[in-house]
Design a protein around this motif. Structure first.
Motif, PDB file in Angstrom:
ATOM      1  N   PHE A  69       9.008 -26.085 -25.648  1.00 40.03           N
ATOM      2  CA  PHE A  69       8.061 -25.255 -24.898  1.00 40.03           C
ATOM      3  C   PHE A  69       8.400 -23.780 -25.090  1.00 40.03           C
ATOM      4  CE2 PHE A  69       8.473 -29.208 -22.399  1.00 40.03           C
ATOM      5  CZ  PHE A  69       7.151 -29.621 -22.408  1.00 40.03           C
ATOM      6  N   THR A  70       7.445 -22.898 -24.746  1.00 34.40           N
ATOM      7  CA  THR A  70       7.710 -21.460 -24.757  1.00 34.40           C
ATOM      8  C   THR A  70       8.310 -21.058 -23.399  1.00 34.40           C
ATOM      9  OG1 THR A  70       5.530 -20.883 -23.890  1.00 34.40           O
ATOM     10  CG2 THR A  70       5.736 -21.039 -26.294  1.00 34.40           C
ATOM     11  N   LYS A  71       8.806 -19.823 -23.329  1.00 35.69           N
ATOM     12  CA  LYS A  71       9.369 -19.325 -22.062  1.00 35.69           C
ATOM     13  C   LYS A  71       8.323 -19.348 -20.956  1.00 35.69           C
ATOM     14  CE  LYS A  71      10.966 -15.379 -23.721  1.00 35.69           C
ATOM     15  NZ  LYS A  71      11.677 -14.081 -23.846  1.00 35.69           N
ATOM     16  N   GLU A  72       7.118 -18.969 -21.303  1.00 39.34           N
ATOM     17  CA  GLU A  72       6.047 -18.945 -20.298  1.00 39.34           C
ATOM     18  C   GLU A  72       5.712 -20.358 -19.806  1.00 39.34           C
ATOM     19  OE1 GLU A  72       1.488 -17.282 -19.766  1.00 39.34           O
ATOM     20  OE2 GLU A  72       2.645 -16.659 -21.513  1.00 39.34           O
ATOM     21  N   GLU A  73       5.648 -21.320 -20.734  1.00 40.51           N
ATOM     22  CA  GLU A  73       5.356 -22.710 -20.344  1.00 40.51           C
ATOM     23  C   GLU A  73       6.449 -23.262 -19.439  1.00 40.51           C
ATOM     24  OE1 GLU A  73       2.830 -24.362 -24.178  1.00 40.51           O
ATOM     25  OE2 GLU A  73       5.003 -24.312 -24.311  1.00 40.51           O
ATOM     26  N   LEU A  74       7.708 -23.006 -19.791  1.00 45.68           N
ATOM     27  CA  LEU A  74       8.821 -23.470 -18.951  1.00 45.68           C
ATOM     28  C   LEU A  74       8.760 -22.813 -17.576  1.00 45.68           C
ATOM     29  CD1 LEU A  74      11.829 -23.534 -21.458  1.00 45.68           C
ATOM     30  CD2 LEU A  74      10.699 -25.496 -20.413  1.00 45.68           C
ATOM     31  N   GLY A  75       8.472 -21.523 -17.551  1.00 40.66           N
ATOM     32  CA  GLY A  75       8.372 -20.807 -16.281  1.00 40.66           C
ATOM     33  C   GLY A  75       7.253 -21.344 -15.404  1.00 40.66           C
ATOM     34  N   ASN A  76       6.107 -21.618 -15.998  1.00 41.27           N
ATOM     35  CA  ASN A  76       4.965 -22.139 -15.245  1.00 41.27           C
ATOM     36  C   ASN A  76       5.275 -23.476 -14.587  1.00 41.27           C
ATOM     37  OD1 ASN A  76       3.292 -19.967 -15.767  1.00 41.27           O
ATOM     38  ND2 ASN A  76       2.354 -20.906 -17.557  1.00 41.27           N
ATOM     39  N   MET A  77       6.119 -24.276 -15.226  1.00 39.29           N
ATOM     40  CA  MET A  77       6.452 -25.600 -14.679  1.00 39.29           C
ATOM     41  C   MET A  77       7.173 -25.504 -13.339  1.00 39.29           C
ATOM     42  SD  MET A  77       7.732 -27.718 -17.953  1.00 39.29           S
ATOM     43  CE  MET A  77       6.970 -27.431 -19.530  1.00 39.29           C
ATOM     44  N   ILE A  78       7.934 -24.421 -13.160  1.00 37.05           N
ATOM     45  CA  ILE A  78       8.740 -24.310 -11.940  1.00 37.05           C
ATOM     46  C   ILE A  78       8.354 -23.112 -11.076  1.00 37.05           C
ATOM     47  CG2 ILE A  78      10.686 -25.585 -12.874  1.00 37.05           C
ATOM     48  CD1 ILE A  78      12.056 -22.898 -13.371  1.00 37.05           C
ATOM     49  N   GLY A  79       7.225 -22.501 -11.392  1.00 40.98           N
ATOM     50  CA  GLY A  79       6.733 -21.416 -10.554  1.00 40.98           C
ATOM     51  C   GLY A  79       7.388 -20.073 -10.806  1.00 40.98           C
ATOM     52  N   LYS A  80       7.919 -19.875 -11.991  1.00 38.17           N
ATOM     53  CA  LYS A  80       8.498 -18.585 -12.371  1.00 38.17           C
ATOM     54  C   LYS A  80       7.640 -17.987 -13.474  1.00 38.17           C
ATOM     55  CE  LYS A  80      12.508 -19.048 -10.124  1.00 38.17           C
ATOM     56  NZ  LYS A  80      12.765 -18.277  -8.952  1.00 38.17           N
ATOM     57  N   LYS A  81       7.895 -16.712 -13.792  1.00 37.39           N
ATOM     58  CA  LYS A  81       7.109 -16.079 -14.843  1.00 37.39           C
ATOM     59  C   LYS A  81       7.541 -16.599 -16.215  1.00 37.39           C
ATOM     60  CE  LYS A  81       5.426 -11.679 -16.475  1.00 37.39           C
ATOM     61  NZ  LYS A  81       5.553 -10.240 -16.469  1.00 37.39           N
ATOM     62  N   GLU A  82       8.835 -16.487 -16.522  1.00 37.14           N
ATOM     63  CA  GLU A  82       9.370 -16.966 -17.791  1.00 37.14           C
ATOM     64  C   GLU A  82      10.764 -17.537 -17.579  1.00 37.14           C
ATOM     65  OE1 GLU A  82       9.390 -13.702 -20.572  1.00 37.14           O
ATOM     66  OE2 GLU A  82       7.300 -14.054 -21.132  1.00 37.14           O
ATOM     67  N   VAL A  83      11.078 -18.607 -18.292  1.00 41.12           N
ATOM     68  CA  VAL A  83      12.397 -19.223 -18.255  1.00 41.12           C
ATOM     69  C   VAL A  83      12.782 -19.540 -19.693  1.00 41.12           C
ATOM     70  CG1 VAL A  83      13.736 -21.236 -17.520  1.00 41.12           C
ATOM     71  CG2 VAL A  83      12.073 -20.219 -15.966  1.00 41.12           C
ATOM     72  N   GLY A  84      13.968 -19.091 -20.100  1.00 36.98           N
ATOM     73  CA  GLY A  84      14.400 -19.297 -21.484  1.00 36.98           C
ATOM     74  C   GLY A  84      15.239 -20.544 -21.682  1.00 36.98           C
ATOM     75  N   ILE A  85      16.058 -20.881 -20.682  1.00 39.49           N
ATOM     76  CA  ILE A  85      16.986 -22.010 -20.818  1.00 39.49           C
ATOM     77  C   ILE A  85      16.983 -22.824 -19.535  1.00 39.49           C
ATOM     78  CG2 ILE A  85      19.396 -22.692 -21.166  1.00 39.49           C
ATOM     79  CD1 ILE A  85      19.826 -19.984 -22.552  1.00 39.49           C
ATOM     80  N   ILE A  86      16.979 -24.144 -19.688  1.00 39.20           N
ATOM     81  CA  ILE A  86      17.128 -25.047 -18.555  1.00 39.20           C
ATOM     82  C   ILE A  86      18.285 -25.995 -18.874  1.00 39.20           C
ATOM     83  CG2 ILE A  86      16.080 -26.874 -17.174  1.00 39.20           C
ATOM     84  CD1 ILE A  86      13.367 -25.667 -17.695  1.00 39.20           C
ATOM     85  N   PHE A  87      19.205 -26.127 -17.934  1.00 43.03           N
ATOM     86  CA  PHE A  87      20.321 -27.071 -18.066  1.00 43.03           C
ATOM     87  C   PHE A  87      20.013 -28.291 -17.203  1.00 43.03           C
ATOM     88  CE2 PHE A  87      24.272 -28.903 -16.491  1.00 43.03           C
ATOM     89  CZ  PHE A  87      24.957 -29.135 -17.676  1.00 43.03           C
ATOM     90  N   ILE A  88      20.042 -29.467 -17.834  1.00 45.66           N
ATOM     91  CA  ILE A  88      19.753 -30.713 -17.124  1.00 45.66           C
ATOM     92  C   ILE A  88      21.000 -31.586 -17.136  1.00 45.66           C
ATOM     93  CG2 ILE A  88      18.371 -32.830 -17.123  1.00 45.66           C
ATOM     94  CD1 ILE A  88      16.789 -30.096 -18.865  1.00 45.66           C
ATOM     95  N   PRO A  89      21.474 -32.032 -15.967  1.00 45.50           N
ATOM     96  CA  PRO A  89      22.674 -32.866 -15.916  1.00 45.50           C
ATOM     97  C   PRO A  89      22.415 -34.252 -16.503  1.00 45.50           C
ATOM     98  CG  PRO A  89      21.647 -32.775 -13.770  1.00 45.50           C
ATOM     99  CD  PRO A  89      20.881 -31.825 -14.644  1.00 45.50           C
TER     100      PRO A  89
END
Length: 109
Positions: A69-89
């Protein structure tokens, strides 16, 4: 491609559940803290993240990561503007999300 859309919808909802349940960490700094603590997991890295940030995080992390996904797509998923990295346990939740990401990548290629 109904199957592809369903898998992507599933990924979005799993990421939203993880964020609301405080299971995932977002951003470079929080991801780095989790890695320094020795937490096991995997990363979702935005396709349009800077080369420098990507290089820096992958230098400190040896494991699976997904660029889907793009930063904008990731951000939209969690209600933020942009997200570059997500860490999942790597727990039951994380493994389910990882499986969905792998299926999506197979369909996209």
């Amino acid at each position: 491609m109904k199957v592809k859309e369903d898998i992507l919808k599933n990924i979005r909802s799993l990421i939203q559940i993880g964020w609301k349940g405080r299971l995932i960490k977002i951003g470079y700094d929080d991801t780095l803290k989790s890695l320094k603590k020795g937490e096991k997991g995997f990363l979702i890295i935005a396709k349009d993240i800077s080369k420098r940030t990507k290089r820096n995080i992958l230098y400190k992390y040896e494991g699976d990561y997904f660029e889907i996904f793009t930063k904008e797509e990731l951000g939209n998923m969690i209600g933020k503007k942009e997200v570059g990295i997500i860490f999942i346990p790597e727990n039951k939740y994380g493994l389910k999300l990882k499986d969905s990401l792998q299926k999506a990548l197979q369909l996209l290629n």
